[in-house]
Design a protein around this motif. Structure first.
Motif, PDB file in Angstrom:
ATOM      1  N   THR A 198      60.319  48.466  36.024  1.00  0.00           N
ATOM      2  CA  THR A 198      61.154  49.269  35.144  1.00  0.00           C
ATOM      3  C   THR A 198      62.319  48.434  34.611  1.00  0.00           C
ATOM      4  N   ALA A 199      62.884  48.879  33.482  1.00  0.00           N
ATOM      5  CA  ALA A 199      64.033  48.194  32.903  1.00  0.00           C
ATOM      6  C   ALA A 199      65.243  48.282  33.830  1.00  0.00           C
ATOM      7  N   VAL A 200      65.374  49.405  34.522  1.00  0.00           N
ATOM      8  CA  VAL A 200      66.494  49.577  35.449  1.00  0.00           C
ATOM      9  C   VAL A 200      66.446  48.520  36.547  1.00  0.00           C
ATOM     10  N   GLU A 201      65.259  48.224  37.044  1.00  0.00           N
ATOM     11  CA  GLU A 201      65.123  47.217  38.099  1.00  0.00           C
ATOM     12  C   GLU A 201      65.449  45.820  37.579  1.00  0.00           C
ATOM     13  N   VAL A 202      65.082  45.546  36.338  1.00  0.00           N
ATOM     14  CA  VAL A 202      65.429  44.246  35.746  1.00  0.00           C
ATOM     15  C   VAL A 202      66.943  44.109  35.669  1.00  0.00           C
ATOM     16  N   ASP A 203      67.622  45.176  35.215  1.00  0.00           N
ATOM     17  CA  ASP A 203      69.084  45.141  35.124  1.00  0.00           C
ATOM     18  C   ASP A 203      69.717  44.964  36.499  1.00  0.00           C
ATOM     19  N   ALA A 204      69.102  45.583  37.503  1.00  0.00           N
ATOM     20  CA  ALA A 204      69.680  45.533  38.845  1.00  0.00           C
ATOM     21  C   ALA A 204      69.547  44.154  39.489  1.00  0.00           C
ATOM     22  N   ALA A 205      68.721  43.277  38.929  1.00  0.00           N
ATOM     23  CA  ALA A 205      68.510  41.965  39.536  1.00  0.00           C
ATOM     24  C   ALA A 205      69.775  41.112  39.484  1.00  0.00           C
ATOM     25  N   GLY A 206      70.639  41.360  38.500  1.00  0.00           N
ATOM     26  CA  GLY A 206      71.882  40.610  38.409  1.00  0.00           C
ATOM     27  C   GLY A 206      71.820  39.487  37.393  1.00  0.00           C
ATOM     28  N   VAL A 207      72.828  38.601  37.463  1.00  0.00           N
ATOM     29  CA  VAL A 207      72.947  37.483  36.523  1.00  0.00           C
ATOM     30  C   VAL A 207      72.589  36.194  37.254  1.00  0.00           C
ATOM     31  N   PRO A 208      71.676  35.403  36.735  1.00  0.00           N
ATOM     32  CA  PRO A 208      71.335  34.136  37.393  1.00  0.00           C
ATOM     33  C   PRO A 208      72.575  33.249  37.550  1.00  0.00           C
ATOM     34  N   PRO A 209      72.750  32.605  38.689  1.00  0.00           N
ATOM     35  CA  PRO A 209      73.959  31.789  38.935  1.00  0.00           C
ATOM     36  C   PRO A 209      74.191  30.724  37.880  1.00  0.00           C
ATOM     37  N   ARG A 210      73.150  30.066  37.409  1.00  0.00           N
ATOM     38  CA  ARG A 210      73.340  29.003  36.410  1.00  0.00           C
ATOM     39  C   ARG A 210      73.966  29.562  35.133  1.00  0.00           C
ATOM     40  N   LEU A 211      73.471  30.747  34.706  1.00  0.00           N
ATOM     41  CA  LEU A 211      74.017  31.367  33.503  1.00  0.00           C
ATOM     42  C   LEU A 211      75.454  31.816  33.727  1.00  0.00           C
ATOM     43  N   ALA A 212      75.714  32.423  34.896  1.00  0.00           N
ATOM     44  CA  ALA A 212      77.070  32.895  35.196  1.00  0.00           C
ATOM     45  C   ALA A 212      78.058  31.719  35.190  1.00  0.00           C
ATOM     46  N   GLU A 213      77.663  30.626  35.807  1.00  0.00           N
ATOM     47  CA  GLU A 213      78.546  29.454  35.862  1.00  0.00           C
ATOM     48  C   GLU A 213      78.839  28.922  34.466  1.00  0.00           C
TER      49      GLU A 213
END
Length: 931
Positions: A198-213
């Motif tokens: 589901t799209a909700v589960e994709v959103d719940a995965a979070g932000v990949p650390p490389r992208l966040a950094e």
């Protein structure tokens, strides 16, 4: 040009290996994570450059070659990565190398365009001198499209987790940037096996650390006084104009414009379209929002709500989200209400339902807000398509004693409709509707009429048709009193369904009264439902052409007026119509697709389950047939609408009879017949009666079988119900045949009478047309005629031979002159077998040909004995093998083909030996591969 890695490789290889082998310089630009380093590795692996000539240069890592390295005599492939990290000294040395590239040499230079010091000049502001012989190419890498994301998701998650919803969300949130896609998929995979796609589960995965950094470092590089514009973009979470970003950031116009320039220069933000700005990777906004202090974040959301409420059209769902994040509870709930109303008005019922479910499920919701929002949810859920989650929410809300009586009655009404129509819990739903009708009678006459109209619907088991007619009288009176045109149309739509189901004389006139030209959308939705009700009932009656016309009109009006539930119901009717009229090509796939598309609410696909089961019976796939006819366990078959339950029961009884489970068949017949008799809509007995009568007659309950036929005839009376009238004649033929078989005297005359009745039924089905039923009754006529002819002709011992138990065990003489009368019957039976084959009814075709062989004359000129088929399958071996791979047991095949189980076993062994099959499953593959 914008290109993919594959096209970069092809263009570079062409330049590198061209006939003149001139030096080549290729600039490759791509945002962070778009695969530049990966591309260089693929270039390094090109076979056209020897291993010693490859030279890697990673800028910003220190060291690197000197200018003299560009004048090397041998061909060299330079792979220069991350030029945006190079300082001025490194750029100077790199320019020297590139200017000195010799014949056969090449260089690929990658960089992030958003991070180079001078925009558009990857090698710095100092001009570069390009030799005249140098070929210079520029390529810009592109993000992945949704199909490429889907392939990556399939590789990472497997087929079960790679849903269309998940892929779309992955593509949206990552912007298709390959590195971000791969990193996010790795995080999603950590949820396995709980991840359902589901799209909700994709959103719940979070932000990949490389992208966040990356995004946080770029944000931090923006001067502190200018960072609010980046925060504003994070809160808006989508493309926004300069003025919107400035307003949300709280900066003044002048400061805001300068702040946006600083954010763009530092690649913290990107231009996403003309005059629209935001994050290049949408998911990055989440990382920035997570770093904001609560008070700052709330102020940003408050200003965002105000800004978005001025956009046209207003996205009220987004506005509601910002009000809630800002802590503005009252404004949040009002925006939710407006969002749901807007979605409902434009036919986006699923969007409205999702928003309202989430809101109403929150604890501590004010009673006034619950009273406003709950009816909105119920109204959308009844019109649209929704799971049992909505039912649970409504069931809890109607218990709230603080709700006003009118609101509670309205909610109970919609809850009852959902229980009946979408969940198949008709007994429970009927009770809820009765309570709702009582609650609403004195407070809201319009809704009381709607509840009464729902109680007019006759499809559900357990209530007599006379009760429905009683509710019709009350519903008509209540609708007239209300003065509401849409409500009068709703009552008329259900009146149409009741009248057409019962084959009342007024039914077709009522259809003409539906206001299909109304300008009121509510009236149009009810008229669409009336047309689809009429179409469904007409198809059950046997008016297939008129039903198809009504169905087309109803589906079109449903789509135009925004009634997805009605539209989906019409799809089920279409499958039934195609089954009966012999349009079987691809019908199994259409049924399975419909079931898959409505997996969240399987009851709406009950027509598809039954049609798929009926197909499996005819095809001899009896294991599959039982699974489909039992709705694959998704809900109890006792919950099916009465006509559909009767059709499914008829098929189950037929299977039991074919397996010689006569007692079980009779028990099932009595139970199914009682449901139809209690309802009193006798045209709905059409798909059950012939098999139920046969089951009781073969079980020795002749009196019960006679009662069935008599009640069926009396119930039909004068009604114009072609399918039921043909079924009544068929039932009489079955009863006459079984009684003749059991009779010591008058056997031959009884069989001839049965043959005549079967012929009449076949003619009636031919008029409809219903090719499969016509073929079955034609087979019955031939069966009785052959049995009667056999009964009248003495065998070699001077006694009546009866049916031949094993067609392979006897060698037959040519027909005597007195047998000429049976030849037209045999010709008709042969034609019938071919019709079964054309339809795809494998089991029926095999049975008809087996009957044909019991009296088919030996061809002249053929030597006595069995023909030799060497290593090829004989016709009988192929017939037995086809039934075996479809799932029938040896005993079931023997009963179908009038063979002994031992003979069946021998034929299967022969087929496996000749094809080289190791098992029955393997035999299926071998038969498919046989030309």
């Amino acid at each position: 040009m914008i290109t993919t890695c594959g096209s970069v490789l092809r263009s570079f290889a062409r330049a590198l290996t061209g006939p003149r082998a001139e030096p080549v310089l290729m600039f490759v630009e791509g945002a962070a994570g778009e695969g530049k380093s990966h591309l260089l590795q693929e270039l390094a692996d090109l076979p056209d450059a020897p291993e010693p000539a490859r030279r890697w240069w990673r800028c910003g890592a220190g060291g690197g070659p000197s200018e003299e390295d560009g004048h090397r005599p041998e061909a060299t492939l330079w792979l220069v990565d991350d030029v945006h990290r190079a300082d001025e000294d490194e750029l100077r040395r790199l320019r020297g190398v590139l200017e000195g590239l010799g014949p056969g040499s090449a260089a690929a230079v990658t960089y992030r365009p958003e991070e180079i010091e001078v925009p558009g000049l990857p090698l710095g502001g100092t001009p570069m001198t390009y030799p005249g012989r140098l070929t210079v190419l520029t390529n810009r890498l592109a993000p992945w499209d949704e199909e490429r994301v889907r392939r990556a998701a399939a590789e990472s998650l497997g087929g079960s987790g790679c849903t269309a919803e998940a892929v779309t969300r992955l593509h949206e949130r990552t912007g298709g940037v390959p590195r971000v896609v791969v990193d996010l998929l790795a995080m999603v995979r950590e949820q396995w096996p709980a991840f359902t796609g589901t799209a909700v589960e994709v959103d719940a995965a979070g932000v990949p650390p490389r992208l966040a950094e990356l995004v946080l470092s770029r944000t931090h590089a923006v001067p502190p006084e200018h960072r609010p514009v980046v925060w504003a973009a994070a809160v808006l979470d989508g493309p926004a104009g300069r003025d919107e970003l400035t307003a949300v950031s709280g900066l003044g116009a002048g400061t805001g414009a300068g702040a946006l320039l600083r954010a763009l220069e530092g690649a913290a933000l990107a231009e996403l379209g003309e005059g629209r700005y935001g994050f290049a990777v949408p998911l990055a906004a989440s990382a920035v929002r997570a770093t904001l202090p609560g008070p700052v974040r709330q102020d940003l959301h408050r200003r965002a709500a105000n800004v978005l409420s001025r956009r046209q059209p207003v996205d009220w769902a987004a506005v509601a989200g910002h009000h809630r994040a800002a802590g503005e509870g009252h404004r949040w709930l009002r925006a939710v209400e407006r969002a749901a109303e807007s979605a409902e008005a434009s036919g986006r019922h699923e969007q409205a339902i999702t928003l309202l479910e989430r809101t109403l499920a929150l604890p501590g919701l004010p009673p006034q807000a619950r009273a406003r929002l709950a009816p909105l949810l119920a109204r959308n859920a009844v019109t649209g398509l929704r799971s049992d989650q909505t039912v649970e929410v409504l069931a809890q809300i109607v218990q709230d004693a603080a709700l006003p009586p009118a609101v509670r009655g309205e909610l109970r009404l919609d809850l009852g409709l959902m229980l009946c129509n979408q969940m198949g819990r008709s007994h429970e739903g009927w009770q809820v509707l009765e309570v709702a009708a009582g609650e609403l009678r004195d407070v809201r006459s319009v809704l009381a009429a709607r509840a009464m109209a729902a109680l007019v619907t006759p499809y559900w088991p357990g209530v007599s048709v006379d009760v429905h007619r009683g509710w019709l009288i009350q519903a008509v009176a209540a609708a007239d009193d209300s003065g509401d045109a849409a409500m009068r149309t709703a009552v008329l739509a259900n009146h149409v369904g009741l009248a057409m189901s019962c084959a009342d004389a007024e039914a077709w006139e009522l259809v003409e009264q539906l206001p299909v030209q109304s300008t009121d959308p509510a009236c149009l939705r009810q008229a669409a439902r009336g047309l689809c009700n009429a179409a469904d009932s007409a198809v059950w009656l046997g008016f297939y052409e008129r039903g198809a016309d009504l169905l087309a009109a109803g589906r079109d009006l449903s789509a135009r007026s925004g009634a997805p539930y009605t539209e989906h119901s019409a799809m089920g009717t279409r499958l039934l119509q195609q089954w009966w009229t012999g349009r079987w090509l691809g019908l199994d796939k259409r049924c399975e697709d419909f079931v898959a598309a409505t997996a969240d609410m399987p009851f709406i696909a009950s027509d598809a389950y039954v049609v798929r089961g009926l197909l499996a019976v005819a095809q001899g796939d009896w294991g599959e047939a039982r699974s489909w006819l039992s709705q694959q366990g998704t809900f109890g078959t006792e919950k099916l609408p009465v006509p559909l339950g009767a059709a499914a029961a008829g098929a189950v009884i037929r299977l039991a009879l074919a397996r010689q489970e006569v007692t079980a068949a009779a028990e099932h017949a009595r139970a199914a017949w009682k449901v139809v008799a209690d309802k009193g809509v006798w045209p709905w007995a059409a798909e059950l009666a012939p098999w139920a009568v046969e089951a009781l007659a073969r079980a020795g309950d002749g009196a019960g079988a006679h009662t069935m036929v008599r009640n069926f005839a009396q119930g039909l009376g004068w009604r114009d119900a072609p399918a039921a009238r043909a079924a009544l004649v068929w039932s009489r033929a079955v009863l006459t045949e079984t009684e003749a078989e059991a009779s010591a005297e008058g056997r031959r005359s009884g069989l001839l009478e049965a043959a005549t009745l079967y012929g009449e039924a076949a003619a009636a089905y031919g008029e409809l047309p219903r090719p499969y039923s016509q073929a079955l009754t034609t087979e019955g006529a031939a069966r009785c005629a052959i049995a009667a002819d056999t009964e009248g002709a003495p065998d070699a011992e001077g006694a009546s031979s009866g049916p031949v138990p094993d067609a392979e065990a006897a060698s037959r003489p040519a027909p005597a002159p007195e047998e000429d009368a049976i030849l037209p019957v045999l010709a008709e039976l042969e034609s019938c077998a071919q019709r079964f084959t054309d339809l795809g009814a494998v089991w029926d075709a095999a049975r008809a040909r087996a009957l044909l062989r019991t009296r088919q004359p030996v061809r002249k000129g053929r030597p006595p004995g069995r023909p030799s088929h060497a290593d090829q399958l004989s016709p009988r071996e192929e017939e037995v093998a086809q039934l075996a791979v479809s799932g029938l047991t040896n005993r079931e095949i023997a009963a179908t083909l009038h063979l002994s189980p031992r003979t069946v076993e021998q034929h299967i062994a022969g087929a496996m030996r000749k094809t080289g099959a190791l098992s029955r499953r393997d035999l299926a593959h071998r038969l498919d591969a046989t030309p």
